[in-house]
Enzyme design. Structure first.
Site, PDB file in Angstrom:
ATOM      1  N   GLY A 134      -1.582  -0.621  10.336  1.00 62.57           N
ATOM      2  CA  GLY A 134      -1.784   0.070   9.420  1.00 62.57           C
ATOM      3  C   GLY A 134      -3.325   0.208   9.229  1.00 62.57           C
ATOM      4  N   ASP A 151     -10.379   2.020   2.178  1.00 65.79           N
ATOM      5  CA  ASP A 151     -10.521   1.406   3.814  1.00 65.79           C
ATOM      6  C   ASP A 151     -10.633   2.319   4.156  1.00 65.79           C
ATOM      7  OD1 ASP A 151      -9.261  -1.366   2.893  1.00 65.79           O
ATOM      8  OD2 ASP A 151      -7.344  -0.850   3.317  1.00 65.79           O
ATOM      9  N   LYS A 192       0.778  -1.439   0.173  1.00 62.79           N
ATOM     10  CA  LYS A 192      -0.005   0.255   0.184  1.00 62.79           C
ATOM     11  C   LYS A 192       0.840   1.481  -0.130  1.00 62.79           C
ATOM     12  CE  LYS A 192      -3.712  -1.350   2.285  1.00 62.79           C
ATOM     13  NZ  LYS A 192      -5.132  -1.929   3.426  1.00 62.79           N
TER      14      LYS A 192
END
Ligand code: NAP
Length: 514
Positions: free
Chosen positions: A366, A335, A290
């Site tokens: 995260g 997300d 990511k």
């Protein structure tokens, strides 16, 4: 039309006939009969005559990765015996062809080359040689050194001068098996079931047809995928392919194994983007890439959603093309929106109404970071509880609330907390340690107005959620977050409303049957 060919290792006549019947039932167009150890000529002939699907017959030499120790002449005689009935091709190694034997004349020859160690150093010379040899079909197969090898296999197919099979073995080569049809290969090999493949990385016929949309793939089909390491157990292909089918989107979604490291991520992106016939249109990015995705997009001057940039992680890339050339990249973080929308939907409030709410974020990894950034952005008062206090403190300092406050606290203090929303972003309670909960021995006051949201989605109902329900609190499962982040990705890629209920069903079905 590219055939879906079931690979069957023959040990005896009855087993082979059973497996051929299973292949036909599963929807295979043809079978490859590997007769390495089944070499009695009259039985081979009987098998060819009684086979109910068109067949390739192969007696693979041990020096080419097979199991036959017979000398060339004997293997060729066995293959001659196979030139009956439904046999469409016989497969003979390039090395055997090179030795100048008389080849069986009853059926066209697939001239094949396999390298189990990696990409052959003279890949293109091999293909040039095959073009000169008497085979009707070229078959070239090698173990992918990395996912980038897949593009070379696609190029061999698009520049073919004879019917061609070009595949990469191993997990990194899975895309060559699924996309063989997109690039006009003669066939792709698939296994009868998950455990019965004859080469590494083979996907089962059922997965090809049901999971990877084999019947819908055309040369124009757009390609999407999840970039991860490991990637094998990702649920994303199931959820997105089911959604593409449901809305009739001409796309296929694959697992892309990209080993950790920025350079590897960048090399993957550059190689795949430089091959326009792939029609690469969208990527989900997950562990460990990511941050790499964000860095890459920044280097490329791509458009990046501001909150994704401040979180420091991109989990969605949209690739738009002009005249079939990838032209614009943009990066998003679905997300954070999934976290916010899971909470606001459960409380029937807007994002703006999060302002002033007291929220406990448990965990500072995260997902914790994403949650803190998103909640702080909308003005919530956030307490970050983490086992490693330092980490929670750094996180709190990094994301001072827009209007509310963000502070850190040790995990032990959770029991004293009096928040309205609790969000578990640790892996506590995740399969297989399903009997654990972050509030064990730490139970804060929960009321019917309290919302407990567990980012853990396996199991869908964690011990934390059971405790919350027992205390009468509202609950949201990590499944909701998982589905919502995928829904946003789907909508960014297709511009169409996502079939959310179906996507949720796919996830729940996978979780309950895994
Ligand atoms: P991560 O970056 O590795 O962070 C893990 C966090 O959990 C850290 O804060 C760590 O504390 C804490 N932790 C781990 N084991 C612990 C233990 N035994 N006791 C106390 N604290 C512990 O992981 P992540 O990527 O954020 O993922 C966290 C969870 O979220 C996973 O279960 C993942 O499946 C889930 N998740 C769900 C979704 C979804 O869509 N639903 C999406 C992403 C992630 P320390 O700092 O002290 O090490």
């Amino acid at each position: 039309m590219t055939a879906l060919c079931a690979a069957i290792f023959v040990t005896d006549l009855a087993q082979a006939k059973r497996d051929i019947a299973r292949a036909a039932e599963a929807g295979a167009d043809m079978v490859e009969l590997r007769i390495d150890t089944f070499t009695e000529p009259h039985l081979v002939r009987q098998l060819a005559e009684e086979c109910i699907l068109p067949a390739i017959v192969t007696c693979r030499a041990a020096w080419e990765g097979g199991q036959s120790d017979l000398p060339d002449e004997q293997r060729l005689a066995v293959l001659e015996a196979a030139c009956h009935g439904q046999t469409k091709y016989i497969d003979i190694e390039l090395q055997t062809v090179r030795r100048g034997h008389d080849l069986p004349i009853g059926r066209p020859v697939i001239c094949s080359s396999h390298d189990f160690d990696g990409r052959p150093s003279k890949l293109h010379n091999i293909v040039l040689e095959m073009n000169q040899r008497p085979g009707a079909v070229n078959k070239i197969v090698w173990s992918a050194r990395s996912i980038r090898d897949c593009v070379e296999a696609f190029e061999l197919l698009t520049t073919r001068t004879k019917p061609t099979i070009a595949l990469c073995m191993g997990e990194a080569g899975v895309a060559t098996r699924i996309l063989a049809k997109k690039f006009g290969a003669l066939l792709t090999f698939a296994s009868l079931d998950a455990d019965s493949g004859t080469a590494p990385g083979q996907v089962s016929i059922k997965q090809m047809k049901q999971l990877y949309r084999w019947d819908a793939i055309t040369p124009e089909t757009r390609v999407y995928g999840v970039v991860a390491s490991p990637v094998k157990h990702s649920m994303s292909p199931a959820i997105h392919n089911a959604a593409f089918s449901a809305v009739g989107h001409d796309g296929v979604y694959l697992p892309f194994l990209v080993e950790p490291g920025y350079e590897r991520f960048k090399a993957f992106m550059e190689t795949f983007l430089a091959f326009p016939p792939l029609h690469l249109s969208g990527l989900s990015i997950t562990l460990p890439h990511k941050e790499n995705a964000l860095r890459y997009l920044k280097e490329k001057g791509a458009e990046i959603e501001p909150l994704a940039e401040s979180i420091g992680a991109v989990n969605t890339i949209v690739i738009t093309s002009i005249n079939n050339q990838p032209s614009t990249l943009s990066g998003f973080n679905s997300d954070y929106a999934a976290i916010l929308d899971s909470i606001t939907a459960a409380l029937s409030i807007t994002r703006e109404q999060l302002a002033g709410k007291r929220v406990a974020v448990i965990g500072a990894g995260g997902t914790g970071r994403t949650a803190v950034a998103a909640l702080a952005h909308y003005g919530a008062n956030v307490v970050v509880y983490n086992r490693t206090l330092d980490r929670a403190q750094k996180l709190a300092e990094e994301f001072p609330g827009k209007t509310g406050k963000v502070v850190a606290a040790p995990l032990e203090n959770l029991c004293k907390s009096c928040c309205q929303i609790y969000l578990n972003t640790t892996s506590i309670g995740m399969h297989p340690k399903v009997d654990q909960s972050p509030i064990d021995g730490n139970l804060p006051d929960l009321s019917p107005d309290t919302l407990i949201f567990d980012a853990v989605y396996n199991p869908p109902e964690t011990k934390l959620l059971q405790q919350a329900k027992a205390a009468g609190a509202k609950t949201v499962s990590g499944v909701e977050m998982f589905v919502r982040q995928a829904v946003r990705q789907f909508e960014l890629w297709t511009g169409k409303p996502a079939p959310t209920d179906l996507m949720r069903q796919v996830v729940l079905c996978r979780l309950t049957h895994s």
